[in-house]
Design a protein around this motif. Structure first.
Motif, PDB file in Angstrom:
ATOM      1  N   ASN A  77      34.870  33.246  41.850  1.00 48.44           N
ATOM      2  CA  ASN A  77      35.774  33.937  41.114  1.00 48.44           C
ATOM      3  C   ASN A  77      36.169  33.202  39.851  1.00 48.44           C
ATOM      4  OD1 ASN A  77      36.072  36.366  42.766  1.00 48.44           O
ATOM      5  ND2 ASN A  77      37.260  34.924  44.147  1.00 48.44           N
ATOM      6  N   ARG A 128      32.155  41.526  41.011  1.00 45.20           N
ATOM      7  CA  ARG A 128      33.460  41.876  41.595  1.00 45.20           C
ATOM      8  C   ARG A 128      34.308  41.748  40.414  1.00 45.20           C
ATOM      9  NH1 ARG A 128      35.867  39.665  46.812  1.00 45.20           N
ATOM     10  NH2 ARG A 128      36.338  37.819  45.516  1.00 45.20           N
ATOM     11  N   GLY A 130      38.876  42.396  40.064  1.00 42.83           N
ATOM     12  CA  GLY A 130      40.108  42.523  40.945  1.00 42.83           C
ATOM     13  C   GLY A 130      41.403  42.343  40.062  1.00 42.83           C
ATOM     14  N   LEU A 137      44.829  39.558  46.551  1.00 36.48           N
ATOM     15  CA  LEU A 137      43.684  40.106  45.533  1.00 36.48           C
ATOM     16  C   LEU A 137      43.383  41.635  45.990  1.00 36.48           C
ATOM     17  CD1 LEU A 137      41.917  39.689  42.987  1.00 36.48           C
ATOM     18  CD2 LEU A 137      40.220  38.541  44.449  1.00 36.48           C
ATOM     19  N   TYR A 139      40.497  44.238  45.099  1.00 40.84           N
ATOM     20  CA  TYR A 139      39.100  44.303  44.190  1.00 40.84           C
ATOM     21  C   TYR A 139      38.099  45.528  44.568  1.00 40.84           C
ATOM     22  CZ  TYR A 139      36.833  42.429  48.384  1.00 40.84           C
ATOM     23  OH  TYR A 139      36.479  42.137  49.809  1.00 40.84           O
ATOM     24  N   GLY A 172      34.914  48.296  47.998  1.00 42.72           N
ATOM     25  CA  GLY A 172      36.208  47.366  47.594  1.00 42.72           C
ATOM     26  C   GLY A 172      36.971  46.768  48.928  1.00 42.72           C
ATOM     27  N   ARG A 185      39.902  38.477  54.534  1.00 41.55           N
ATOM     28  CA  ARG A 185      39.723  39.924  53.697  1.00 41.55           C
ATOM     29  C   ARG A 185      39.555  41.024  54.658  1.00 41.55           C
ATOM     30  NH1 ARG A 185      34.721  38.586  49.502  1.00 41.55           N
ATOM     31  NH2 ARG A 185      33.179  38.667  51.244  1.00 41.55           N
ATOM     32  N   GLU A 187      37.286  44.828  54.200  1.00 44.42           N
ATOM     33  CA  GLU A 187      36.507  45.434  53.002  1.00 44.42           C
ATOM     34  C   GLU A 187      35.749  46.830  53.679  1.00 44.42           C
ATOM     35  OE1 GLU A 187      33.816  43.125  50.239  1.00 44.42           O
ATOM     36  OE2 GLU A 187      32.296  44.259  51.029  1.00 44.42           O
TER      37      GLU A 187
END
Length: 226
Positions: A77, A128, A130, A137, A139, A172, A185, A187
């Motif tokens: 990132n 990605r 975000g 975050l 994204y 996302g 996370r 997703e």
């Protein structure tokens, strides 16, 4: 006279002090307490819902393989200075136990055979983008996806064929930094692996595979001097 002189001097000094501009301290510059910039690795697990649209000999023995998936990911990132914008790239590889079967008369010489779709390894390479709320975050991601697709026909003269299907994926999620190095996370991802041709038990089979999946991930972000 002495007292009058002292009073005059004090009055003049007070007037000069009043004319001087007031000192105002500089406003503090907001510095983010966390930066998403840097490389990272992680593990993930979730559930797949595939849709295998099979066509053979004028018939459509469609199946809907589903099952658990587990895998790993790695990426990088970059968060722009004094900005919540985060961009990056990520690759992942996963194993799924998704499979499904149904009876069909589409195969030559196997009037009541069962067709089975197996989806084993899947993966993707994605970009990605975000928006960061400090340690949170939000994204979106999209890129190229691939899957190991195996079609089998049961019976005395049954057979099988497999291929690596290649298509596209989009999705996302939301990610949170639990510490300066550990993130978590959730997703959602949709993938379309395109249409592939198979030769199974002397029968031509076309199959179009799509996938919906939900993943939970745990990552480790490496500390950098960026």
């Amino acid at each position: 006279m002495g007292l009058l002189s002292v009073a005059a001097l004090m009055s003049a000094g007070a007037a000069q002090a009043a004319d001087m501009p007031a000192y105002e301290p500089a406003a503090p510059v907001a510095v983010p307490s966390f930066s998403w910039t840097g490389p990272y690795v992680g593990v993930q697990a979730g559930y797949d819902w595939f849709d295998a649209d099979n066509r053979a000999a004028g018939r459509s023995p469609q199946t809907k393989p589903d099952g658990f998936t587990v895998g790993g990911f790695a990426g990088f990132n970059y968060q722009f200075d004094n900005s919540p914008l985060v961009i990056g790239a990520e690759a992942d590889i996963n194993y799924s136990d998704a499979s499904a079967r149904r009876t069909t008369s589409a195969f030559t010489g196997l009037p009541n055979a069962r067709i089975k779709d197996d989806i084993g390894w899947t993966g993707a390479v994605r970009g990605r983008i975000g928006y960061a709320f400090d340690r949170f975050l939000v994204y979106g991601a999209g890129g190229v996806a691939f899957a190991d697709h195996d079609i089998k026909a049961s019976g005395a003269a049954g057979g099988s064929d497999d291929t690596v299907a290649v298509g596209w994926t989009i999705g996302g999620g939301v990610e949170a930094a639990l510490t300066d190095n550990v993130t978590a996370r959730v997703e959602y991802r949709y993938s379309d692996f395109g249409t592939d041709k198979f030769s199974v038990s002397n029968t031509r089979v076309k199959s179009d595979v799509t996938d919906n999946r939900v993943l939970l991930g745990l990552g480790y972000k490496f500390s950098t001097g960026w």
